[in-house]
Design a protein around this motif. Sequence first.
Motif, mmCIF file in Angstrom:
data_model
loop_
_atom_site.group_PDB
_atom_site.id
_atom_site.type_symbol
_atom_site.label_atom_id
_atom_site.label_comp_id
_atom_site.label_asym_id
_atom_site.label_seq_id
_atom_site.Cartn_x
_atom_site.Cartn_y
_atom_site.Cartn_z
ATOM 1 N N SER A 1 0.981 -1.113 -0.094
ATOM 2 C CA SER A 1 -0.172 -0.101 0.129
ATOM 3 C C SER A 1 0.781 1.307 -0.055
ATOM 4 O O SER A 1 0.620 2.344 -0.818
ATOM 5 N N SER A 2 1.983 1.306 0.715
ATOM 6 C CA SER A 2 2.757 2.324 0.625
ATOM 7 C C SER A 2 3.444 2.739 -0.565
ATOM 8 O O SER A 2 3.619 3.778 -1.047
ATOM 9 N N ASN A 3 3.895 1.707 -1.142
ATOM 10 C CA ASN A 3 4.478 1.794 -2.368
ATOM 11 C C ASN A 3 3.570 2.416 -3.358
ATOM 12 O O ASN A 3 3.798 3.070 -4.329
ATOM 13 N N TYR A 4 2.330 1.736 -3.572
ATOM 14 C CA TYR A 4 0.927 2.103 -4.267
ATOM 15 C C TYR A 4 0.882 3.724 -4.247
ATOM 16 O O TYR A 4 0.773 4.626 -5.223
ATOM 17 N N LEU A 5 0.702 4.336 -2.888
ATOM 18 C CA LEU A 5 0.389 5.418 -2.645
ATOM 19 C C LEU A 5 1.490 6.601 -3.042
ATOM 20 O O LEU A 5 1.276 7.521 -3.663
ATOM 21 N N ALA A 6 2.918 6.259 -2.410
ATOM 22 C CA ALA A 6 4.066 6.885 -2.935
ATOM 23 C C ALA A 6 4.541 6.806 -4.104
ATOM 24 O O ALA A 6 4.945 7.808 -4.719
ATOM 25 N N ARG A 7 4.708 5.825 -4.885
ATOM 26 C CA ARG A 7 5.276 5.754 -6.308
ATOM 27 C C ARG A 7 4.252 5.532 -7.488
ATOM 28 O O ARG A 7 4.614 6.046 -8.416
ATOM 29 N N VAL A 8 3.222 5.070 -7.289
ATOM 30 C CA VAL A 8 2.130 4.781 -8.265
ATOM 31 C C VAL A 8 1.299 6.158 -8.462
ATOM 32 O O VAL A 8 1.214 6.605 -9.337
ATOM 33 N N LEU A 9 0.609 6.574 -7.236
ATOM 34 C CA LEU A 9 -0.289 7.574 -7.268
ATOM 35 C C LEU A 9 0.382 8.940 -6.939
ATOM 36 O O LEU A 9 -0.188 10.032 -7.278
ATOM 37 N N ARG A 10 1.648 8.802 -6.422
ATOM 38 C CA ARG A 10 2.507 10.131 -6.202
ATOM 39 C C ARG A 10 2.046 10.992 -5.202
ATOM 40 O O ARG A 10 2.023 12.206 -5.441
ATOM 41 N N LEU A 11 1.227 10.393 -4.203
ATOM 42 C CA LEU A 11 0.765 11.321 -2.971
ATOM 43 C C LEU A 11 1.808 11.768 -2.337
ATOM 44 O O LEU A 11 2.951 11.244 -2.291
ATOM 45 N N LYS A 12 1.546 12.750 -1.591
ATOM 46 C CA LYS A 12 2.457 13.728 -0.876
ATOM 47 C C LYS A 12 2.274 13.841 0.529
ATOM 48 O O LYS A 12 0.927 13.717 0.909
#
Length: 82
Positions: free
Chosen positions: A26-37
């Motif tokens: 989930s962390s990878n998805y949010l940080a690297r795929v969706l690029r959330l900040k």
Amino acid sequence: MKINIENLFVELPIQIGKEIQLDSFSSNYLARVLRLKLNDQLFLFNGMSPLGEYLAKINQISKKNVSVQIISFQPKDIESPL
């Protein structure tokens, strides 16, 4: 203008006011795929709580670790009208 807030399923208990450390997927998805900040918001749901979703804010974010603070609960009627 409509703001799109992402939804994420988590297999964790969710409680308003608590901080949750998300798993590496989930962390990878949010940080690297969706690029959330940092400070971005998203909705979490877990299927164990009442029907609805929890508004959360990103407190800490890196490529492999994301922590979110649970802000509020929003009931959502997802029952079929049939």
